[in-house]
Design an enzyme around this catalytic site. Structure first.
Site, PDB file in Angstrom:
ATOM      1  N   ASP A  95       0.929  -1.239   0.080  1.00 44.25           N
ATOM      2  CA  ASP A  95      -0.091   0.038   0.228  1.00 44.25           C
ATOM      3  C   ASP A  95       1.106   1.199   0.032  1.00 44.25           C
ATOM      4  O   ASP A  95       0.408   2.326  -0.334  1.00 44.25           O
ATOM      5  CB  ASP A  95      -0.999   0.088   1.332  1.00 44.25           C
ATOM      6  CG  ASP A  95      -1.784  -1.024   1.368  1.00 44.25           C
ATOM      7  OD1 ASP A  95      -2.295  -1.732   0.620  1.00 44.25           O
ATOM      8  OD2 ASP A  95      -2.040  -1.790   2.382  1.00 44.25           O
ATOM      9  N   LYS A 124      19.475   7.281   4.399  1.00 40.84           N
ATOM     10  CA  LYS A 124      19.704   5.911   4.292  1.00 40.84           C
ATOM     11  C   LYS A 124      20.959   5.434   4.552  1.00 40.84           C
ATOM     12  O   LYS A 124      21.992   5.895   3.760  1.00 40.84           O
ATOM     13  CB  LYS A 124      19.092   5.872   2.980  1.00 40.84           C
ATOM     14  CG  LYS A 124      17.516   6.022   2.534  1.00 40.84           C
ATOM     15  CD  LYS A 124      17.175   5.895   1.181  1.00 40.84           C
ATOM     16  CE  LYS A 124      17.984   6.966   0.253  1.00 40.84           C
ATOM     17  NZ  LYS A 124      17.456   6.905  -1.040  1.00 40.84           N
ATOM     18  N   ASP A 144      18.051   1.583  -5.857  1.00 40.00           N
ATOM     19  CA  ASP A 144      19.252   1.004  -7.067  1.00 40.00           C
ATOM     20  C   ASP A 144      20.579   0.607  -6.143  1.00 40.00           C
ATOM     21  O   ASP A 144      21.443   0.476  -6.641  1.00 40.00           O
ATOM     22  CB  ASP A 144      19.502   2.277  -8.131  1.00 40.00           C
ATOM     23  CG  ASP A 144      20.343   3.443  -7.555  1.00 40.00           C
ATOM     24  OD1 ASP A 144      19.684   4.209  -6.356  1.00 40.00           O
ATOM     25  OD2 ASP A 144      21.152   3.831  -8.129  1.00 40.00           O
TER      26      ASP A 144
END
Lengths: 296, 296
Positions: free
Chosen positions: B19, B220, B245
């Protein structure tokens, strides 16, 4: 076990046992611009007893010639051929160990002292003090022309470090096959009379991080520096002593070369680091407060 | 085990199972200034099926507002509040996690985007784009006045990096007690349309090396970034997928947050790294050539 020197007899034994004396400079002979008390007398004493004297410094911002003026300015007798700097060691490493072909070039992150030593060895170089690379203007990779003759990148302390230099060095190291990655030294900090600043190791750190690859270092504690001394000075390691103020450069350097080691506490290393609750694993043979203590 | 997606049925199942869709941008939606084929259609498909869309980027040179213009320019629909950047995450970390007192300041190694995000959170800052610190003039430590109110140093990608900024940041981190050391992200490289350049991790590397201390990263794969998203967006981790990626940032980030992960091969990671003889230990749940493949 470290022997703590304090008696005239103990200092006298050092003079008897060692014929060749290697000295670090900053933190041993002087601190910033201040001569350490008694140093001139101790060096005179050694010269009068015909000891070989060698000065070994990781400072790569000055050539040996310009480093000599520091000795002159502070009234310490020295000859240029007694001085071994990490910039000189890097140049000798490139010309004599790697044997970089004469038409090949070195991309320099560093200052004029490093360029002078490369010139002395007849090594072509670019970058460094070239005004085109000393800029804070944006670096445009699409406009960059890779010089296929660059066969090595050498990084030393460079107080004009910037993104253009880092980016060009990164291109050579990733795109020129077999490009060597050399650091003059890996000192984390650089002592000034006002305090510590980031050292040569910090200047090379962006490349090390971006590449995931470590450079070959030519400064202490690397054996490359001792190889340079050995090429010019004959010495018996068993009768040679290294005097320094840093455990992880000077003392480790002496130990790895099979030399005796004397730590002085006039520089970076504190008493705490050798006799505190968590002492360093690098243990010198001898320790004394100051090189001046040897005036007995 | 990674599931290699190729059939309409397999892609369809992703739409059914998740979702909330988190996307890395560079290398997933576009490469440099080139939109990746099919991306607009896939995002439209997700929006038509009422999926929540979140863009998570380590780019810290742009604020969310200015990053949005990149979407506009390439014709990709996005709302500012769908965009989470590492500069924003750093600002939120300082204001909400560290809770730096309002009179305290942050010394910035970084660009205007980082400053804009700090401003948005009402955080006082110095350094950064201040012309006094964007110089290649020698840094004189004896003339430097330490601001006792600096309680954190934040380092992001800064293409005007120089020795003055590094030296000032080093002084704050060594002399101001408890000074926090924060990195917007630790990417080793930074992709441009002409190739790779040193990334934010490389810009912070001199401080890391000089200090012998690692920063807290807010990009990240750090969970700080996901905490930022969670503070604004309600999502069920079991029904959420991270598309990226890079294995060591995007995919690791998703895995550490308990999300499903989809690797695309339009950016940094090559086929070799996942199916070659020495595959990465970071294994995504799904892999497909390009996000555009989901147009089925």
């Amino acid at each position: 076990m470290t022997v703590r020197l304090s008696t005239a007899e103990a200092y006298g034994r050092l003079f008897d046992d060692y014929d060749t004396w290697l000295f670090d400079c900053d933190g041993v002979l002087w601190r910033g611009d201040h001569l350490i008390e008694g140093v001139v007398e101790v060096l005179d004493l050694l010269r009068r007893r015909n000891k070989k004297i060698v000065f070994v410094t990781n400072n790569a911002t000055k050539s040996r010639k310009s480093y000599k003026s520091k000795f002159d300015q502070l009234g310490v007798q020295a000859h240029v051929d007694e001085i071994y700097g990490s910039a000189y060691a890097a140049a000798v490493y490139i010309s004599s160990v790697i044997k970089l072909p004469k038409h090949k070039k070195v991309y320099v992150i560093g200052m004029s002292g490093l360029e002078e030593e490369l010139n002395e060895e007849g090594i072509l170089h670019l970058g460094g003090t070239d005004s085109a690379d000393n800029t804070l203007e944006p670096f445009d990779l699409s406009q960059f022309e890779l010089d296929p003759d660059v066969g090595a990148v050498v990084a030393g302390l460079d107080t004009s470090i910037n993104y253009t230099k880092l980016s060009k060095a990164f291109q050579y190291l990733t795109r020129n096959p077999g490009c060597h990655f050399i650091a003059t030294n890996e000192d984390s900090t650089y002592p000034t009379s006002a305090g510590l600043l980031p050292g040569a190791g910090a200047i090379g750190a962006p490349l090390r991080y971006a590449l995931g690859r470590d450079p070959i270092s030519t400064g202490k504690p690397s054996s490359t520096m001792l190889d340079c001394v050995r090429a010019k000075v004959h010495f018996d390691p068993r009768r040679t002593i290294m005097v320094g103020d840093r455990l992880n450069t000077d003392i480790l350097f002496g130990q790895q070369g099979g030399l005796a080691t004397l730590l002085v506490l006039t520089g970076i290393t504190s008493e705490e680091e050798i006799s505190g609750p968590e002492p360093s694993p690098i243990v010198p043979d001898f320790v004394t407060q100051s090189l001046g203590d040897l005036r007995v």
